[in-house]
Design a protein around this motif. Sequence first.
Motif, PDB file in Angstrom:
ATOM      1  N   ALA A 142     -19.781 -22.812   6.461  1.00  0.00           N
ATOM      2  CA  ALA A 142     -18.789 -23.166   5.432  1.00  0.00           C
ATOM      3  C   ALA A 142     -19.297 -24.324   4.584  1.00  0.00           C
ATOM      4  N   TYR A 143     -19.929 -25.303   5.222  1.00  0.00           N
ATOM      5  CA  TYR A 143     -20.458 -26.418   4.444  1.00  0.00           C
ATOM      6  C   TYR A 143     -21.628 -25.971   3.581  1.00  0.00           C
ATOM      7  N   ALA A 144     -22.511 -25.143   4.129  1.00  0.00           N
ATOM      8  CA  ALA A 144     -23.655 -24.651   3.353  1.00  0.00           C
ATOM      9  C   ALA A 144     -23.185 -23.892   2.119  1.00  0.00           C
ATOM     10  N   GLN A 145     -22.138 -23.098   2.269  1.00  0.00           N
ATOM     11  CA  GLN A 145     -21.574 -22.360   1.135  1.00  0.00           C
ATOM     12  C   GLN A 145     -21.018 -23.331   0.097  1.00  0.00           C
ATOM     13  N   LEU A 146     -20.300 -24.354   0.549  1.00  0.00           N
ATOM     14  CA  LEU A 146     -19.736 -25.354  -0.357  1.00  0.00           C
ATOM     15  C   LEU A 146     -20.842 -26.068  -1.124  1.00  0.00           C
ATOM     16  N   SER A 147     -21.884 -26.463  -0.421  1.00  0.00           N
ATOM     17  CA  SER A 147     -22.991 -27.167  -1.063  1.00  0.00           C
ATOM     18  C   SER A 147     -23.666 -26.296  -2.107  1.00  0.00           C
ATOM     19  N   TYR A 148     -23.858 -25.031  -1.769  1.00  0.00           N
ATOM     20  CA  TYR A 148     -24.499 -24.097  -2.702  1.00  0.00           C
ATOM     21  C   TYR A 148     -23.668 -23.941  -3.975  1.00  0.00           C
ATOM     22  N   GLU A 149     -22.376 -23.784  -3.802  1.00  0.00           N
ATOM     23  CA  GLU A 149     -21.495 -23.621  -4.960  1.00  0.00           C
ATOM     24  C   GLU A 149     -21.481 -24.882  -5.820  1.00  0.00           C
ATOM     25  N   ARG A 150     -21.481 -26.053  -5.187  1.00  0.00           N
ATOM     26  CA  ARG A 150     -21.496 -27.303  -5.938  1.00  0.00           C
ATOM     27  C   ARG A 150     -22.808 -27.478  -6.703  1.00  0.00           C
TER      28      ARG A 150
END
Length: 363
Positions: free
Chosen positions: A154-162
């Motif tokens: 979930a954090y990796a996805q958030l970082s990628y989107e940011r």
Amino acid sequence: MKRAVIVKAKRTPIGKVNGMLKDFEPFKLAAPLLNYLAEGLEEKIDDVILGNVVGPGGNVARLSALEAGLPLSVPGLTLDRQCSAGLEAIRLACYLIQGGAGICYIAGGTESASTSPFSKRARFSPDKIGDPDMGAGAENVAQKYSISRESQDAYAQLSYERSWKAFENGILADELIPFGNHSHDEEFFKKRKMDTLLKRAKPIFKKDGTVTAANSCGIHDGASAVLVMEEETAINYGYRPILRFADSEVSGVHPNYPGIAPVPAIQAILERNYLTIDDIDLFEINEAFASKITACTNELSIPYEKLNVNGGALTIGHPYGASGAVMATKLFYEVQRRRSCKYVLAAIGSGGGVGAAIMFEAF
């Protein structure tokens, strides 16, 4: 006591190992940054301090200064605190200014994994204590601090989107100095279906583990540096201070759990300055592994809204010795966009169980 301030900051585009920057040695990557940061101050630079981790050895900072055409009087110092090296270079420059040893330093880091002459990593710790690779250390952190695969993904996805949002909105362009024909990070050549990759990725460091290639950073090339000056001198020379050095800390933890090392460093700074997490407006913590970020934020109760707001190393990459300076550069530009920050903080963990953190006061 004299005060140290950051008045300029830049980084190169970041390339994948054996990717777009594969032919450039560390001093070649750093030289354009030194030229930019020193412009108009060439005779005033007291020293160039650069972090470098994977070689080629020697005094890369001196070599970079000579390549950049800086005056021969600028000596150059290269240091290695593993992944903390770029942040340590800035930390050292700030303390030298506070101590009256100079008025103007260029500090940061440069790394070329592509041209490194070393086929194996350096030893982090004696075998009797434990000398895990960073990936194995990330698994250790996940297990000890009960960090699930789901929370890492979930954090990796958030970082990628940011990261992609920051790129598409032109925010990352502020940080960059073009390098040759390259004007943005290699990761942004093509968008990936990160949600699919995260679901399909298999554990790579432990059979039943949670750390995958998709929730870990890759291996990269790049450089970043800042111009640190004594505050009154900077103002007299017509520079606008953006970040004032407030405090810093380096901590040690068990080498088997290197990812948690930023926690005691951050705690020490907050306690010494009678501050809490609520008092810090922005955090940059290096995203070597999502397990590390999740563990650190859980232990410190850092809300994601304050953390790595424009993404980080999980997407753009982690050029070891440069990453600490990349984080400082991100903070340099983000506080100018927000104009409401008081305190910001950058922190990073390193092989061998070392954590470094710097707190800045925003103008």
